[in-house]
Scaffold this motif. Structure first.
Motif, mmCIF file in Angstrom:
data_model
loop_
_atom_site.group_PDB
_atom_site.id
_atom_site.type_symbol
_atom_site.label_atom_id
_atom_site.label_comp_id
_atom_site.label_asym_id
_atom_site.label_seq_id
_atom_site.Cartn_x
_atom_site.Cartn_y
_atom_site.Cartn_z
ATOM 1 N N GLY A 204 -13.729 9.199 -11.261
ATOM 2 C CA GLY A 204 -12.406 9.824 -11.335
ATOM 3 C C GLY A 204 -11.318 8.805 -11.632
ATOM 4 O O GLY A 204 -10.427 9.048 -12.460
ATOM 5 N N ILE A 205 -11.381 7.660 -10.978
ATOM 6 C CA ILE A 205 -10.397 6.604 -11.237
ATOM 7 C C ILE A 205 -10.505 6.131 -12.680
ATOM 8 O O ILE A 205 -9.487 5.990 -13.373
ATOM 9 N N MET B 295 0.834 -1.196 0.000
ATOM 10 C CA MET B 295 0.000 0.000 0.000
ATOM 11 C C MET B 295 0.867 1.244 0.000
ATOM 12 O O MET B 295 2.018 1.195 0.432
ATOM 13 N N PRO B 296 0.321 2.337 -0.511
ATOM 14 C CA PRO B 296 1.103 3.575 -0.520
ATOM 15 C C PRO B 296 1.286 4.128 0.888
ATOM 16 O O PRO B 296 0.500 3.848 1.784
ATOM 17 N N ARG B 297 2.309 4.912 1.044
ATOM 18 C CA ARG B 297 2.580 5.532 2.350
ATOM 19 C C ARG B 297 1.585 6.648 2.652
ATOM 20 O O ARG B 297 1.385 6.997 3.797
ATOM 21 N N MET B 298 0.993 7.220 1.621
ATOM 22 C CA MET B 298 0.036 8.304 1.792
ATOM 23 C C MET B 298 -1.198 7.995 0.952
ATOM 24 O O MET B 298 -1.088 7.590 -0.198
ATOM 25 N N ILE B 299 -2.370 8.196 1.540
ATOM 26 C CA ILE B 299 -3.641 7.893 0.872
ATOM 27 C C ILE B 299 -4.474 9.173 0.797
ATOM 28 O O ILE B 299 -4.572 9.917 1.778
ATOM 29 N N TYR B 300 -5.074 9.407 -0.356
ATOM 30 C CA TYR B 300 -5.908 10.590 -0.562
ATOM 31 C C TYR B 300 -7.320 10.324 -0.024
ATOM 32 O O TYR B 300 -7.986 9.381 -0.437
ATOM 33 N N GLY B 301 -7.785 11.161 0.900
ATOM 34 C CA GLY B 301 -9.118 11.037 1.477
ATOM 35 C C GLY B 301 -10.137 11.811 0.675
ATOM 36 O O GLY B 301 -9.866 12.927 0.218
ATOM 37 N N THR C 132 -1.164 13.868 -9.591
ATOM 38 C CA THR C 132 -0.119 14.377 -8.702
ATOM 39 C C THR C 132 0.806 13.262 -8.229
ATOM 40 O O THR C 132 1.942 13.522 -7.887
ATOM 41 N N GLY C 133 0.306 12.036 -8.211
ATOM 42 C CA GLY C 133 1.139 10.913 -7.787
ATOM 43 C C GLY C 133 0.538 10.028 -6.725
ATOM 44 O O GLY C 133 1.106 8.988 -6.388
ATOM 45 N N PHE C 134 -0.593 10.423 -6.139
ATOM 46 C CA PHE C 134 -1.243 9.540 -5.177
ATOM 47 C C PHE C 134 -1.621 8.236 -5.873
ATOM 48 O O PHE C 134 -2.056 8.245 -7.028
ATOM 49 N N ARG C 135 -1.478 7.117 -5.169
ATOM 50 C CA ARG C 135 -1.912 5.827 -5.692
ATOM 51 C C ARG C 135 -2.850 5.128 -4.710
ATOM 52 O O ARG C 135 -3.282 4.023 -4.961
ATOM 53 N N GLY C 136 -3.158 5.782 -3.611
ATOM 54 C CA GLY C 136 -4.108 5.270 -2.632
ATOM 55 C C GLY C 136 -5.272 6.229 -2.505
ATOM 56 O O GLY C 136 -5.079 7.440 -2.437
ATOM 57 N N ILE C 137 -6.490 5.672 -2.505
ATOM 58 C CA ILE C 137 -7.700 6.483 -2.385
ATOM 59 C C ILE C 137 -8.553 5.896 -1.270
ATOM 60 O O ILE C 137 -8.797 4.688 -1.223
ATOM 61 N N ASP C 138 -9.024 6.756 -0.369
ATOM 62 C CA ASP C 138 -9.914 6.352 0.728
ATOM 63 C C ASP C 138 -11.280 6.960 0.511
ATOM 64 O O ASP C 138 -11.403 8.144 0.193
ATOM 65 N N THR C 139 -12.314 6.140 0.680
ATOM 66 C CA THR C 139 -13.691 6.607 0.576
ATOM 67 C C THR C 139 -14.541 5.786 1.540
ATOM 68 O O THR C 139 -14.010 5.070 2.377
ATOM 69 N N SER D 129 -13.245 15.065 -10.151
ATOM 70 C CA SER D 129 -12.122 15.871 -10.648
ATOM 71 C C SER D 129 -10.977 15.918 -9.640
ATOM 72 O O SER D 129 -9.803 15.915 -10.029
ATOM 73 N N LEU D 130 -11.294 15.942 -8.352
ATOM 74 C CA LEU D 130 -10.236 15.962 -7.343
ATOM 75 C C LEU D 130 -9.500 14.622 -7.273
ATOM 76 O O LEU D 130 -8.289 14.590 -7.040
ATOM 77 N N VAL D 131 -10.208 13.521 -7.488
ATOM 78 C CA VAL D 131 -9.553 12.215 -7.541
ATOM 79 C C VAL D 131 -8.604 12.165 -8.731
ATOM 80 O O VAL D 131 -7.459 11.714 -8.611
ATOM 81 N N VAL D 132 -9.061 12.636 -9.894
ATOM 82 C CA VAL D 132 -8.188 12.678 -11.077
ATOM 83 C C VAL D 132 -6.934 13.493 -10.769
ATOM 84 O O VAL D 132 -5.809 13.061 -11.049
ATOM 85 N N GLU D 133 -7.107 14.674 -10.186
ATOM 86 C CA GLU D 133 -5.955 15.533 -9.867
ATOM 87 C C GLU D 133 -5.021 14.861 -8.862
ATOM 88 O O GLU D 133 -3.795 14.955 -8.995
ATOM 89 N N SER D 134 -5.591 14.181 -7.861
ATOM 90 C CA SER D 134 -4.727 13.512 -6.873
ATOM 91 C C SER D 134 -3.908 12.409 -7.537
ATOM 92 O O SER D 134 -2.723 12.243 -7.238
ATOM 93 N N LEU D 135 -4.531 11.672 -8.446
ATOM 94 C CA LEU D 135 -3.814 10.599 -9.151
ATOM 95 C C LEU D 135 -2.753 11.177 -10.094
ATOM 96 O O LEU D 135 -1.649 10.641 -10.191
#
Length: 174
Positions: free
Chosen positions: A60-61, A14-20, A38-45, A30-36
């Motif tokens: 977004g994914i 798992m990634p060290r940092m997850i986008y909430g 940017t380099g995030f590979r973890g998403i929390d929902t 759109s924010l999920v697209v931007e986070s991905l």
């Protein structure tokens, strides 16, 4: 934002940092697209529709995956079963069903909304009033692992160590 292997669970990647994604509402996709991007590979929902927009996360994914050479396996998706949403009209499960069935239905809705055939991490979003109810939910969680719909299980917002210990002692999937 590279994936890392955690502690003794060498199979948990798992990634060290997850986008909430809580409270993003109509901007979730759109924010999920931007986070991905940017380099995030973890998403929390979560399946808690008052605060999360899982369908927006899935959209977004999907949009990001279409625009890149990455695949679903490059992502870590975490969502939650949120019990006791009786005040919500648009719940991802029928509150009159057993807790076991509520979890199954909520997970099915999550899989559909996230446009995936598996969830990397599925959490119990909050404790229930009794350990018996918690373990009924946990049994349903474990069946999702056996069905290969979920890879890893966890809990969130549990503040009583003795309850955490009881869950661990009684759980088959740890």
């Amino acid at each position: 934002f590279h994936m890392c292997v955690l502690g003794l669970l060498k199979r948990l990647k798992m990634p060290r940092m997850i986008y909430g994604t809580a409270w993003k509402k109509d901007k979730t996709s759109s924010l999920v697209v931007e986070s991905l991007k940017t380099g995030f590979r973890g998403i929390d929902t979560a399946g808690q529709r008052a605060h999360y927009n899982q369908a927006g996360v899935g959209a977004g994914i999907a949009e990001w995956l279409r625009s890149t050479s990455a695949s679903r396996e490059d992502l870590f998706l975490q969502t939650k079963f949120s019990p006791g949403q009786h005040e919500e009209e648009d719940m991802p499960y029928n509150p009159r069903d057993s807790l076991f069935d509520q979890v199954q239905e909520s997970a099915s809705v999550s899989l559909s909304e996230l446009k995936t055939n598996y969830i990397d991490s599925y959490l119990l979003h909050a404790p229930l009033p009794t350990i018996e109810e918690i373990m009924e939910v946990w049994a349903s969680f474990e069946s999702l692992v056996q069905q290969n719909k979920v890879k890893h299980l966890g809990i969130s917002n549990f503040y009583q160590p003795h309850i955490v210990q009881l869950i661990y002692e009684r759980a088959t999937v740890k």
